[in-house]
Enzyme design. Structure first.
Site, PDB file in Angstrom:
ATOM      1  CD  GLU A  32      -4.527 -16.188 -13.285  1.00  0.00           C
ATOM      2  OE1 GLU A  32      -5.069 -17.296 -13.067  1.00  0.00           O
ATOM      3  OE2 GLU A  32      -3.715 -15.659 -12.488  1.00  0.00           O
ATOM      4  CG  HIS A  61     -25.030  15.148  -2.822  1.00  0.00           C
ATOM      5  ND1 HIS A  61     -24.758  14.395  -3.938  1.00  0.00           N
ATOM      6  CD2 HIS A  61     -25.055  16.451  -3.235  1.00  0.00           C
ATOM      7  CE1 HIS A  61     -24.632  15.197  -4.994  1.00  0.00           C
ATOM      8  NE2 HIS A  61     -24.812  16.443  -4.584  1.00  0.00           N
ATOM      9  CE  LYS A  96      -3.092  -2.930  -0.014  1.00  0.00           C
ATOM     10  NZ  LYS A  96      -2.119  -4.011  -0.182  1.00  0.00           N
TER      11      LYS A  96
END
Length: 583
Positions: A321, A557, A172
């Site tokens: 992958e 909001h 991180k």
């Protein structure tokens, strides 16, 4: 020991429920997940499932009775088991059909009460010896100390485990660098004219800063252990079946042992894998140079996160992958969207549905040969195919294993009574925050007579890419397989005011619900602050709130979390900021 059946709190406003009918009679066997009884509230009718296998040994409240939430209404237990009837007077139907007094629920014994029933501890003896100082271990040690136990913790390197030292925290730290670099790229478009668009990356300072972050946090863990009077023993612990632990020339004994030895990097046996140019996730975090090209072997969380870090530094990154998409455990729609964004926005290349067969080292570069005939040339390769339990020091125990993982029950107890194994070592959920909960459960069960189970179904998970990805519960594919008909609500960050203002208007939130009671089965997010928003979703699911109850809340909001709220509304076709659904 008998297990209580209680009137559930099936919503924040629910104070009582009426028993419609018991589907089982006293004395009948009930399997875990089988419908035990039906209840009705002022909002909804629901079926109550048995939480474990057992016989219905008593019914305290019968059909038609109205009962306050959390009150005991019956008991499950072993065949022929009796229940304590000494402390209450309400009539109970027992297994023999006779009326007896209803039991009160005994509170869990305190450690002091439990200890008073046992012999005193010897000098080298502890209530719990914890082996391993990672998230599960240090959490278990501190929780045990909080409960009044005499606790020792054995750690061979540094506290904090993989998460603090080689995993969550270091990555991180590096991903924040990637975020800053991304901000520099869009600054001009936001009216911020930098004196120069040229910048360099000092990897020595980058690594040193990462190390300082790690040192701060690991030192903090050690300080917490000391503050809670946990005895810290540095060294490698060899654990024996008699619950002794040998650390060098010292031998200590635990009345209970908690094995929290964590995990280690998984490896594959193919030609060339031992090249010094092939790095593990542990190695790459100390790399003090930026390779021009990097092949990432494995498109899981670690590979994708570290691949993004180096892509932001200007490295050409190719991810290999085996599955048909990256991070295949996540919701398919989210996975494909993340892959699209990382490719388009960050220049990462993905080779899926293929595997690595050989690595050839040519001077200062590698050639990775794939099973489908493709080849990838890179300066460095990152091996990131996952992690496996760390079992060193546990060989003498003869524990029951499941595919290399220590097998535990819901109480985190192993096949040996009094020995617990929370965290990565049991392979249930290899996440630091899941390990915290498992460690806590293990400590409480070791020190208290009343056993507590670990419920991990609502454990959130996150991928700290740009944009972030987070998830909890069932994917859409899993929900359709289990439930058939489901409700799916979505809302996009492309119309969210804060996301647009922040240059982060990518991604969406998906909410999955079942149609009968509107219980939320899963939440999947790709977009800004996903790793934070998912905690709200996990709490809602843990509390078993329905869609109808969640939409009674008000979200601030402008916030990113409004997208989650709108996605919940969309499951029932009431999202204000979505176009009407086609009939």
């Amino acid at each position: 020991m008998a297990t209580e059946v209680i009137m559930p709190k099936a919503g924040v406003d629910m104070t009582e429920g009426q028993i419609v009918q018991w589907n089982k009679k006293v004395g009948e066997f009930v399997k875990e997940g089988e419908i035990l009884l039906e209840i009705m509230t002022d909002k909804v009718s629901m079926e109550l499932e048995a939480e474990e296998d057992g016989y219905l040994i008593a019914i305290l409240k019968g059909d038609g009775e109205t009962v306050p939430v959390t009150e005991v209404i019956g008991y499950l237990g072993a065949e022929g088991e009796s229940i304590d009837t000494a402390a209450a007077s309400a009539p109970v139907v027992a297994a023999d059909g006779q009326s007896v007094s209803a039991p009160t629920t005994p509170s869990a014994d305190t450690v002091a009460e439990v200890a008073a029933k046992k012999k005193p501890l010897a000098d080298n003896e502890y209530d719990i010896v914890v082996v391993g100082g990672g998230p599960a271990g240090y959490y278990a040690a501190i929780r045990g100390a909080q409960l009044g136990g005499k606790i020792a913790i054995v750690e061979k390197t540094e506290f904090g485990g993989t998460c603090l030292n080689k995993g969550c925290i270091p990555t991180k730290t590096y991903l924040k660098n990637a975020e800053i670099l991304n901000g520099l790229k869009i600054a001009a478009g936001r009216g911020i004219n930098l004196a120069s668009t040229n910048y360099t990356i000092d990897m020595d300072k980058t690594v040193d800063f990462k190390n300082s972050v790690v040192k701060t946090l690991t030192g903090g863990v050690r300080g917490l252990l000391k503050a809670n009077k946990v005895e810290i023993i540095n060294g490698f612990g060899q654990v024996n079946p008699d619950k002794t632990v040998v650390i060098g020339d010292r031998v200590i004994k635990g009345r209970n042992i908690i094995l929290a030895t964590g995990s280690k990097v998984s490896r594959i046996n193919i030609p060339g894998i031992d090249s010094q140019l092939v790095l593990t996730s542990d190695d790459i975090l100390d790399l003090r140079e930026i390779p021009q090209s990097l092949a990432v072997i494995g498109g899981g969380v670690v590979g994708v996160e570290l691949g993004l870090v180096y892509a932001s530094y200007g490295t050409e990154v190719t991810v290999i992958e085996m599955a048909d998409r990256i991070i295949p455990a996540m919701d398919k729609e989210v996975s494909l969207e993340l892959q699209r964004i990382l490719s388009k926005k960050h220049g990462m290349k993905f080779l899926t549905s293929t595997s690595l067969s050989e690595i050839v080292e040519n001077g200062n570069q590698l050639t990775l040969k794939l099973a489908d005939g493709q080849e990838v040339v890179a300066e460095k390769a990152l091996l990131s195919i996952g992690r496996v339990p760390q079992l060193d020091g546990l060989e003498n125990l003869g524990l029951e294993l499941d595919r290399g993982r220590i097998k535990v029950n819901a109480y985190q107890e192993t096949s040996i009574p009094g020995i617990y194994a929370p965290g990565d070592v049991n392979g249930t959920k290899m996440l630091a925050h899941a390990a915290y909960r498992m460690g806590e459960i293990a400590a409480e069960n070791a020190l208290r007579d009343k056993k507590r189970k670990a419920y991990l179904d609502c454990t959130p998970a996150a991928v700290y890419t740009h944009p972030e990805v987070a998830m909890v519960g069932l994917t859409e594919e899993q929900a359709r397989e289990q439930y058939g008909d489901i409700l799916v609500g979505k809302n996009s960050f492309t119309g969210n005011g804060r996301a647009i203002a922040s240059n982060e208007a990518e991604g969406f939130v998906k909410v999955i619900s079942e149609p009968k009671y509107h219980e939320i089965l899963g939440v999947h997010i790709i977009g800004p602050a996903a790793a934070e928003i998912i905690n709200e979703a996990a709490t809602i699911m843990e509390m078993e709130l329905t869609v109808d109850e969640v939409i009674q809340s008000i979200h601030g909001h402008p916030t990113f979390s409004e997208v989650f709220y709108e996605a919940v509304l969309d499951t029932i076709g009431e999202a204000i900021h979505n176009p009407p659904k086609r009939k």
